[in-house]
Motif scaffolding. Sequence first.
Motif, PDB file in Angstrom:
ATOM      1  N   GLY A 345       0.922  -1.146   0.123  1.00  0.00           N
ATOM      2  CA  GLY A 345      -0.004  -0.062  -0.008  1.00  0.00           C
ATOM      3  C   GLY A 345       0.783   1.254   0.008  1.00  0.00           C
ATOM      4  O   GLY A 345       1.561   1.427   0.670  1.00  0.00           O
ATOM      5  N   ASP A 346       0.376   2.390  -0.909  1.00  0.00           N
ATOM      6  CA  ASP A 346       1.037   3.397  -0.920  1.00  0.00           C
ATOM      7  C   ASP A 346       0.127   4.398  -0.549  1.00  0.00           C
ATOM      8  O   ASP A 346       0.698   5.768  -0.188  1.00  0.00           O
ATOM      9  N   LYS A 347      -1.217   4.501  -0.608  1.00  0.00           N
ATOM     10  CA  LYS A 347      -2.024   5.814  -0.264  1.00  0.00           C
ATOM     11  C   LYS A 347      -3.458   5.209   0.148  1.00  0.00           C
ATOM     12  O   LYS A 347      -3.932   4.017   0.081  1.00  0.00           O
ATOM     13  N   VAL A 348      -3.928   5.765   1.091  1.00  0.00           N
ATOM     14  CA  VAL A 348      -5.309   5.254   2.008  1.00  0.00           C
ATOM     15  C   VAL A 348      -6.550   4.913   0.973  1.00  0.00           C
ATOM     16  O   VAL A 348      -7.102   4.240   1.347  1.00  0.00           O
ATOM     17  N   ASN A 349      -6.531   5.815   0.003  1.00  0.00           N
ATOM     18  CA  ASN A 349      -7.849   5.425  -0.947  1.00  0.00           C
ATOM     19  C   ASN A 349      -7.434   4.785  -2.233  1.00  0.00           C
ATOM     20  O   ASN A 349      -8.100   4.833  -3.115  1.00  0.00           O
ATOM     21  N   SER A 350      -6.165   4.275  -2.340  1.00  0.00           N
ATOM     22  CA  SER A 350      -5.787   3.461  -3.579  1.00  0.00           C
ATOM     23  C   SER A 350      -5.545   2.038  -3.211  1.00  0.00           C
ATOM     24  O   SER A 350      -4.924   1.615  -2.019  1.00  0.00           O
ATOM     25  N   LEU A 351      -6.007   1.201  -3.789  1.00  0.00           N
ATOM     26  CA  LEU A 351      -5.984  -0.465  -3.770  1.00  0.00           C
ATOM     27  C   LEU A 351      -4.389  -0.643  -4.235  1.00  0.00           C
ATOM     28  O   LEU A 351      -4.196  -0.275  -5.325  1.00  0.00           O
ATOM     29  N   PRO A 352      -3.652  -1.309  -3.265  1.00  0.00           N
ATOM     30  CA  PRO A 352      -2.389  -1.894  -3.309  1.00  0.00           C
ATOM     31  C   PRO A 352      -2.101  -2.846  -4.642  1.00  0.00           C
ATOM     32  O   PRO A 352      -2.896  -3.745  -4.483  1.00  0.00           O
ATOM     33  N   GLU A 353      -1.451  -2.761  -5.562  1.00  0.00           N
ATOM     34  CA  GLU A 353      -1.192  -3.468  -6.550  1.00  0.00           C
ATOM     35  C   GLU A 353      -0.319  -4.565  -6.227  1.00  0.00           C
ATOM     36  O   GLU A 353      -0.048  -5.592  -6.773  1.00  0.00           O
ATOM     37  N   THR A 354       0.668  -4.262  -5.226  1.00  0.00           N
ATOM     38  CA  THR A 354       1.698  -5.485  -4.776  1.00  0.00           C
ATOM     39  C   THR A 354       1.629  -5.327  -3.092  1.00  0.00           C
ATOM     40  O   THR A 354       1.395  -4.378  -2.576  1.00  0.00           O
ATOM     41  N   ALA A 355       2.027  -6.460  -2.753  1.00  0.00           N
ATOM     42  CA  ALA A 355       2.329  -6.576  -1.269  1.00  0.00           C
ATOM     43  C   ALA A 355       3.461  -7.593  -0.950  1.00  0.00           C
ATOM     44  O   ALA A 355       3.445  -8.683  -1.809  1.00  0.00           O
ATOM     45  N   ASN A 356       4.411  -7.240  -0.183  1.00  0.00           N
ATOM     46  CA  ASN A 356       5.721  -8.259  -0.116  1.00  0.00           C
ATOM     47  C   ASN A 356       5.823  -8.410   1.424  1.00  0.00           C
ATOM     48  O   ASN A 356       5.346  -7.694   2.181  1.00  0.00           O
ATOM     49  N   LEU A 357       6.251  -9.517   1.532  1.00  0.00           N
ATOM     50  CA  LEU A 357       6.776 -10.125   3.021  1.00  0.00           C
ATOM     51  C   LEU A 357       7.933 -10.554   2.980  1.00  0.00           C
ATOM     52  O   LEU A 357       8.418 -11.414   1.893  1.00  0.00           O
ATOM     53  N   VAL A 358       8.861 -10.785   4.107  1.00  0.00           N
ATOM     54  CA  VAL A 358       9.925 -11.477   3.839  1.00  0.00           C
ATOM     55  C   VAL A 358      10.201 -12.388   5.057  1.00  0.00           C
ATOM     56  O   VAL A 358       9.563 -11.885   6.331  1.00  0.00           O
ATOM     57  N   ILE A 359      10.366 -13.607   5.069  1.00  0.00           N
ATOM     58  CA  ILE A 359      10.511 -14.651   6.249  1.00  0.00           C
ATOM     59  C   ILE A 359      11.736 -15.085   6.363  1.00  0.00           C
ATOM     60  O   ILE A 359      12.403 -15.481   5.397  1.00  0.00           O
ATOM     61  N   ASN A 360      12.348 -14.763   7.485  1.00  0.00           N
ATOM     62  CA  ASN A 360      13.825 -15.254   8.173  1.00  0.00           C
ATOM     63  C   ASN A 360      13.667 -16.680   8.409  1.00  0.00           C
ATOM     64  O   ASN A 360      12.964 -17.134   9.158  1.00  0.00           O
ATOM     65  N   HIS A 361      14.588 -17.553   8.153  1.00  0.00           N
ATOM     66  CA  HIS A 361      14.962 -18.732   8.424  1.00  0.00           C
ATOM     67  C   HIS A 361      16.271 -19.280   8.969  1.00  0.00           C
ATOM     68  O   HIS A 361      17.198 -19.009   8.192  1.00  0.00           O
ATOM     69  N   ARG A 362      16.249 -19.947  10.186  1.00  0.00           N
ATOM     70  CA  ARG A 362      17.690 -20.475  10.644  1.00  0.00           C
ATOM     71  C   ARG A 362      17.236 -21.936  10.304  1.00  0.00           C
ATOM     72  O   ARG A 362      16.276 -22.456  11.174  1.00  0.00           O
ATOM     73  N   ILE A 363      18.000 -22.429   9.681  1.00  0.00           N
ATOM     74  CA  ILE A 363      17.881 -23.924   9.093  1.00  0.00           C
ATOM     75  C   ILE A 363      18.191 -25.139  10.148  1.00  0.00           C
ATOM     76  O   ILE A 363      19.313 -24.992  10.164  1.00  0.00           O
ATOM     77  N   ALA A 364      17.536 -25.827  10.536  1.00  0.00           N
ATOM     78  CA  ALA A 364      18.005 -26.853  11.293  1.00  0.00           C
ATOM     79  C   ALA A 364      18.916 -27.872  10.666  1.00  0.00           C
ATOM     80  O   ALA A 364      19.054 -28.015   9.543  1.00  0.00           O
ATOM     81  N   LEU A 365      19.716 -28.676  11.379  1.00  0.00           N
ATOM     82  CA  LEU A 365      20.656 -29.698  10.827  1.00  0.00           C
ATOM     83  C   LEU A 365      20.144 -30.650  10.014  1.00  0.00           C
ATOM     84  O   LEU A 365      20.977 -31.201   9.146  1.00  0.00           O
ATOM     85  N   HIS A 366      18.732 -30.942  10.360  1.00  0.00           N
ATOM     86  CA  HIS A 366      18.270 -32.196   9.366  1.00  0.00           C
ATOM     87  C   HIS A 366      17.632 -31.475   8.101  1.00  0.00           C
ATOM     88  O   HIS A 366      17.114 -32.304   7.363  1.00  0.00           O
ATOM     89  N   ASP A 367      17.450 -30.243   7.952  1.00  0.00           N
ATOM     90  CA  ASP A 367      16.993 -29.527   6.491  1.00  0.00           C
ATOM     91  C   ASP A 367      17.897 -28.863   6.095  1.00  0.00           C
ATOM     92  O   ASP A 367      18.993 -29.160   6.163  1.00  0.00           O
TER      93      ASP A 367
END
Length: 524
Positions: A345-367
């Motif tokens: 979102g960029d503006k309160v009265n405008s529908l967002p065309e994109t949405a992003n998220l970042v997920i951080n992982h610490r990978i276990a020894l068996h993965d």
Amino acid sequence: MVLNRWYYQIPVMQPKERQDITRQNVETLFISNDFQDSLARRLAGAVQVPAIAYDDMGLVGEDPRWEVFHQFSDYLTKTFPRVYEALRVETVSTHGLLYTWQGSAQDLKPLLFMAHSDVVPAGESTSLQWTYPPFSGHYDGEFIWGRGSEDDKSNLIAMLTAIESLLVCDFKPHRTVILSVGFDEEGGADRSYGARCLAEVLLERYGKNGIELIFDEGIAGIESRFGTDFALPATAEKGYVDVDVKLSVPGGHSSTPPDHTAIGFQAQIINLIEDNPFQSQLIRQNPTLTFYRQAAVLSKSMPLELRDAILGLKPTKRFLEYMDSDRERRAMVRTSTAITMVQGGDKVNSLPETANLVINHRIALHDSVQAVKEYYSALLRPWAKKRHFNLDAFGVVEKNREDSQTRFDNNNDCGDLTLTAQYELEPSPISDTEDSRFSWLAGVIKGVFGENVVVAPELLTGNTDTRYYWDLSPQIYRWSPWRASHDPRGTRMHTLDERMPIKGLVEMVKFYHEFIRVLDEVQR
């Protein structure tokens, strides 16, 4: 019950030669008030140089924020003139420092210590909340206060002081001793100008497995667990990967919204991810299992039911339930999932065309990195198909709508879902605790901190600069050698009021001093 070797603890190891050094330094110098005050001032001066590594630092030589590291190097030169006179000191990649104390025995592989000179920011929003200003280096007779006082300038100052103390006694090593000091350990996961370049120099100089063992920062000090003092050098690190999730949908005016905006879809995906965590497993190679077996046999107050669950032929479901019941423990047996960044979102009265998220992982020894990618592909594929989203999962494209299909109308959800990975690091190799070199380390720890301390391996959930050094030695240990009980508030690294107790700093000097001496005597 299977008890066998878990009863066994490494005996104390102390230097046998040059007892004049023991009398002069360990029994006299290190306990003196003058030495402690001088040592505190050294760390205080190091803290006063704000050698901050930011995540968005540009190239060395181009970003002016690197310039302060010249000041830090100058400080070390002035503070340790004897070290700079006796050792070969090289500059690598402008601000990396490589100290080499050449030994007389060419057949002995070198001992490598690691540290880093950079610190995390103190945070402008909290700077007034510090008891003393974050870069004051204030010493109150008990603690040295300030950013970097614990992480990691304490280790660096202690290492150099230990070497200097041995030089004063005219100690001449048979085994070469190396100190490798990076400068951007805190500066983000996606690159390194410091440790990576230092490791490349060392690999070219000594070859693969050319170092006897590597010792770097790690878990802070000796901890009390189950009524027993444990020293927990980490013999492995989890892996790392960031997964970016991008949603793309048509925009429009907020007065006529669809059932779900890009942010609404994003919320669905967040719920799906958090409701489906990775599965916990406790494989035999995980040093966490070794620690718990040691604790089950040697600790004073572990509940009997937990002991029985640990010491069975296989770790039981009950033991895994115990591990999963606490977020610190479950991080040792599971690939962690942390949604740390969201945008939309960029503006309160405008529908967002994109949405992003970042997920951080610490990978276990068996993965593995690939296992994380496959997890997301499998988890989000049904969602994308149901919602008619085309899916690009790490370069593998699946179409879930016809090209002629209306992309977005009152009766149909459509869009694009793209998954990408950033900074892929597999879990580290696991150092063997049955190797004689782990025995050397454990013996020295018990010699410095007391024979009642139980030494057991641990898994490090974060990553140190050792990730660039894997080819140099199969035996890598990560531990900060001081008693955490010296500070009743516990470790304060990376947070408000970071501080280092002078008693702990003296213990660090003593440990490095004795570790160098003991390893100089073994295998000769």
